[in-house]
Design an enzyme around this catalytic site. Structure first.
Site, PDB file in Angstrom:
ATOM      1  N   PRO A  82      41.154  43.188  30.019  1.00 45.10           N
ATOM      2  CA  PRO A  82      40.122  43.227  30.966  1.00 45.10           C
ATOM      3  C   PRO A  82      40.286  44.924  31.427  1.00 45.10           C
ATOM      4  CG  PRO A  82      41.248  41.299  31.327  1.00 45.10           C
ATOM      5  CD  PRO A  82      41.919  42.024  30.154  1.00 45.10           C
ATOM      6  N   CYS A  83      38.967  45.447  31.362  1.00 47.66           N
ATOM      7  CA  CYS A  83      38.963  46.948  31.760  1.00 47.66           C
ATOM      8  C   CYS A  83      38.875  47.483  33.253  1.00 47.66           C
ATOM      9  CB  CYS A  83      38.192  47.544  30.624  1.00 47.66           C
ATOM     10  SG  CYS A  83      36.223  46.827  31.175  1.00 47.66           S
ATOM     11  N   GLN A  84      38.633  46.575  34.060  1.00 48.49           N
ATOM     12  CA  GLN A  84      38.344  46.922  35.434  1.00 48.49           C
ATOM     13  C   GLN A  84      39.487  47.578  35.992  1.00 48.49           C
ATOM     14  OE1 GLN A  84      37.786  43.883  34.280  1.00 48.49           O
ATOM     15  NE2 GLN A  84      35.965  43.094  34.877  1.00 48.49           N
TER      16      GLN A  84
END
Length: 420
Positions: A118-120
């Site tokens: 996940p890139c957040q």
């Protein structure tokens, strides 16, 4: 060739590899709705291969339930989707399930590992809102779980996708650690920032694509040609029925597919329009949408928050985030970047038709991401938008998969030549 997809989301990256003939060993995804989407897509491919697409079409038309759809699919196919969080507590069980899948396919080798955590945690906006620059966010360290799969299955090559912010998080120290542990796992790596628009996606979307290969194998990072074209965003919108806010109009298109839609496999003659769903909007927001569309149509200027009459403003902040309202301009070659925020509101993705005064529908957003119309997203509308915004565009993924396949096949040919 086969692959494992980690942090798979709705399967945009996987979709590209499947189109190039790769066979999935497993998809691992913690979000329940995204995992359901992966299962439904697996059902689609199984039924397509076995002459059962009429069953899939009946599901799209709400004539049968999802359980009835799955009953027509080999259970081993559906079991390749694992709705699990990858953690120290779950990883051994995940390995066991993957081993069983490999055994069912009568192989012990994994050719390619794909996916991206996940890139957040690495996003610039995310870091701006976190006084600790996300250093305490556990999502920062999911790449360590990714590397455990490299150590366990030793794929010939892997593709790791993420936002550009991963390169600078922690003043670059985080990415240095990523490179170090991948090196210790036995892989040479290279990372480049690639734009989805290079691959025929009608969207500007910059992502880090890191490719790694087993040391000493002579593999390498492929070069990608820039896709030049004369298509416009209107080519993915013009055949869609007009919608009013909160309306759904499925099953019947408004026009024949454009050359772009046909050429890139987004819409074919036997497709059924589904999930053309618009979110509701209040009159206040629609007034602003009208201003944004008029300003673009007349002046080719983007609406700034300070351009909005004071009586229509709901935020006191007039110094930051001034582009809160943005039209998806149909007369440009590319849309601006589609992100998961579209699940929260549609202000940044206003449909260009002033007669509709709404944000993009689920299907229109999926098209901007280059998902085919036969790709069905499970869950409520918000979950659909989240899955779409987080995905790797399938057209981009397919181009990457094509190059990976060529590299691996050339290596096999060289090995054969040396053995003769």
């Amino acid at each position: 060739m086969n692959f494992i997809d980690l942090f798979a989301g709705a399967g945009g990256l996987s979709e590209g590899f499947i189109r190039q003939g790769f066979e999935p060993v497993a998809h691992i995804e913690m979000d329940a709705y995204a995992a359901q989407t992966l299962k439904t897509r697996a059902a689609y491919y199984y039924l397509k291969e076995n002459g059962g697409l009429d069953v899939y079409h009946r599901y799209l038309k709400n004539l049968i339930t999802r359980d009835e759809l799955y009953q027509e699919v080999d259970s081993k196919v559906l079991k390749t989707v694992l709705n699990r969080e990858i953690s120290n507590q779950s990883i051994d069980e995940i390995f066991q399930t993957i081993d069983e899948s490999l055994e069912n396919k009568q192989t012990s080798a994994v050719d390619v590992l794909i996916g991206g955590p996940p890139c957040q945690a690495y996003s610039l906006v995310g870091r701006a809102r976190d006084p600790y620059n996300k250093e305490h966010d556990p999502r920062n360290y999911l790449y360590q779980q990714y590397v455990k799969f490299l150590e366990k299955y030793k794929p010939k090559l892997f593709v790791f996708e993420n936002v550009p912010g991963i390169l600078t998080a922690g003043k670059g120290k985080l990415f240095e650690d990523v490179k170090r542990i991948m090196d210790e796992a036995g892989y040479d790596i290279e990372a480049r920032i690639l734009d989805a628009s290079m691959f025929g996606v009608l969207q500007k979307r910059r992502r880090v694509i890191l490719i790694g290969w087993v040391k000493g194998t002579g593999l390498f990072y492929p070069d990608f040609d820039n896709y030049n074209h004369k298509y416009l965003v209107s080519d993915i919108l013009n055949d869609m029925p007009a919608l009013q806010p909160g309306e759904t109009r499925d099953f019947i298109y408004n026009a024949y597919p454009s050359d772009y839609l046909r050429k890139h496999g987004i819409r074919s003659d036997d497709d059924i329009l589904v999930q053309h769903i618009s979110r509701p909007h209040n009159d206040h927001d629609r007034e602003i949408y009208k201003l944004a569309i008029e300003q673009w149509d007349k002046e080719k200027k983007r609406l700034k928050y300070t351009d909005i009459p004071e009586k229509n403003r709901t935020h006191k902040n007039i110094t930051a985030f001034l582009d809160r309202f943005k039209v998806v301009a149909r007369d440009l070659s590319y849309s601006h970047t589609m992100v998961a925020h579209i699940a929260k509101d549609g202000h940044y993705y206003i449909h260009p038709d002033i007669k509709q005064l709404r944000s993009l529908s689920v299907r229109e957003a999926a098209r901007i991401q280059s998902f085919p119309d036969n790709f069905f997203f499970e869950g409520p509308r918000t979950a659909m938008f989240t899955q779409i915004g987080n995905a790797v565009p399938p057209l981009m993924a397919e181009s990457i998969a094509e190059k990976i396949l060529q590299i691996l096949e050339n290596r096999i040919e060289r090995q054969i030549e040396l053995s003769i």
